[in-house]
Design an enzyme around this catalytic site. Sequence first.
Site, mmCIF file in Angstrom:
data_model
loop_
_atom_site.group_PDB
_atom_site.id
_atom_site.type_symbol
_atom_site.label_atom_id
_atom_site.label_comp_id
_atom_site.label_asym_id
_atom_site.label_seq_id
_atom_site.Cartn_x
_atom_site.Cartn_y
_atom_site.Cartn_z
ATOM 1 N N SER A 49 0.814 -1.207 0.000
ATOM 2 C CA SER A 49 0.000 0.000 0.000
ATOM 3 C C SER A 49 0.860 1.277 0.000
ATOM 4 O O SER A 49 1.606 1.513 -0.945
ATOM 5 C CB SER A 49 -0.952 -0.042 1.205
ATOM 6 O OG SER A 49 -1.893 0.984 1.156
ATOM 7 N N ASP A 60 10.429 5.574 -9.634
ATOM 8 C CA ASP A 60 9.990 6.212 -10.878
ATOM 9 C C ASP A 60 10.696 7.539 -11.121
ATOM 10 O O ASP A 60 11.062 7.874 -12.251
ATOM 11 C CB ASP A 60 8.479 6.468 -10.844
ATOM 12 C CG ASP A 60 7.674 5.251 -11.275
ATOM 13 O OD1 ASP A 60 8.287 4.176 -11.467
ATOM 14 O OD2 ASP A 60 6.439 5.375 -11.418
ATOM 15 N N LYS A 99 -0.466 -4.153 -3.481
ATOM 16 C CA LYS A 99 -1.781 -3.614 -3.114
ATOM 17 C C LYS A 99 -1.919 -2.210 -3.703
ATOM 18 O O LYS A 99 -1.538 -1.226 -3.088
ATOM 19 C CB LYS A 99 -1.958 -3.562 -1.600
ATOM 20 C CG LYS A 99 -3.359 -3.107 -1.183
ATOM 21 C CD LYS A 99 -3.499 -3.050 0.321
ATOM 22 C CE LYS A 99 -4.900 -2.632 0.721
ATOM 23 N NZ LYS A 99 -5.211 -1.252 0.377
#
Length: 521
Positions: A292, A303, A317
């Site tokens: 999460s 990223d 998740k």
Amino acid sequence: MKRLFLALISTCLLVLNCQAQDAPNHHFDVAKNLEIFNALYKNLDLMYVDTLDANKVITKGIDAMLSSLDRYTEYYPDERQKELKTMLTGKYAGIGALIRYHQRLKRVVIDEPYEGMPAAEAGLKKGDIILQIDDTLTADKSTAFVSSHLRGEAGTTFALKILRPSTGKEMKFKITRQNIKMPEIIWYGMRPNNVGYINLSTFTGDPAKQMRLAFVNLKKQGAEKLILDLRGNGGGSLSECVDILSMWLPKGQKIVETKGKLKRANSEYKTRFEPIDTVMPIVIMVNQETASASEITSGAIQDLKRGIIIGTRTYGKGLVQVPNVDLPYNANLKLTTSRYYLPSGRGITMEEGIKPDIEVKPDTMANITLYLDRLDSTEVAFDYVVDYIGKHPTIASALDFRLTDADYEDFKQRVIKAGFTYDQLSKKQFGELEKAMKFEGYYEEAKAELEALKAKIDHHDLGSDLERHRSEIQQMLEQDIVSAYYFQGGQLLVGLRNDKTLQEAERILQTDDYQKILNKE
């Protein structure tokens, strides 16, 4: 129950009015099936041979319906509201200690008091046998029963009677329950070569504030590089996650986007504050229990090329829940409404998770260690730790504490004398091999070799096994002992001694591999 049916129908129709469905007959299908369900239950209630428990049957039906969706959409009837509140806040009222069932004693005992919580403040210790809670005797009671009696409203006081094994004396305590909240940061501090380390256990509570304090403190101590340990961190608040990332990324940087069926479920989350440091090298450690908000943190860092990820693939998740959709009679629905998308546009799925830049698989625990830790009916390891604590009022620091050769030999002899046994995986797998070879017709040809191998497996020496796996067994014992003196932080420090993922993270930060990985397309 009729009101619940009507509420479910109204909720479905509300969603239908908000957005047209792809299937032309969707409105009709929903109304038809809800009407069938209503009629079906009425007929069961009227004609079924036994009287139906409406709460049990309907709840089971609701749970079955939700299980066809995703594992996070859940129904919480009135009796589960405390559980929902604890899950959302990370808080509950009690004494602040882990308890366990001692199989040999057939009693519930204190396993691990938490630092600063009522159990530790009152003086309860690992191994204390719980005899009585107020007027309730606990003989032959389960862990769940004892736990439910130890918990209660914050501020309420109760009497606790225990037997302390090290002295053989019964002791009485008056304990006031308080809201129990696990620490967001288990431990932080300096590692060699000016590397700062922070273990963040949750995104529930106010971890952003604690992280900011810890990070600033580490910089003051000379930290030039950072290792953030998110292993086992199951997530929590998305806003806390974004505010933590604000420490290392420019203000206004998009971190994550949510997309769902309803327009109000679509949001962009950007950093809100000026950063503290945008250039310090960062390594984030993850594993399969990183989920999460932890995955958003590590995924965004990856990223945006602000740091690198080390460990194993994360949980996956990437779903967002609204935790408080009100239903009649004080019930609630925790409902998945949208999906997370990272800055690159990728989602976080169970099939993918966040893939580390460098994969480091942790050592697997030997079967004998697993049995000694939790599955041993003789409880010999637990009792050894309790006895050790009773004989040693103080020990060395968590960093320096070690069991001596004599200590381990004492433990080994206790295990042997206790009649400890464990389920050997090699014996199980040999049995399967033997069956397969008989089925395929190879057994007679290899019978002599198989019997020789079977003899070796059957006549394993327990003392030799305890020596062969001494390193991990001793570390397990040391962690349990240290936790009694230095709580979770000390336990973590012992666990980091032989941590392969941490060692690789520290190595990467001392070489040009870090920059090579960061710049890799």
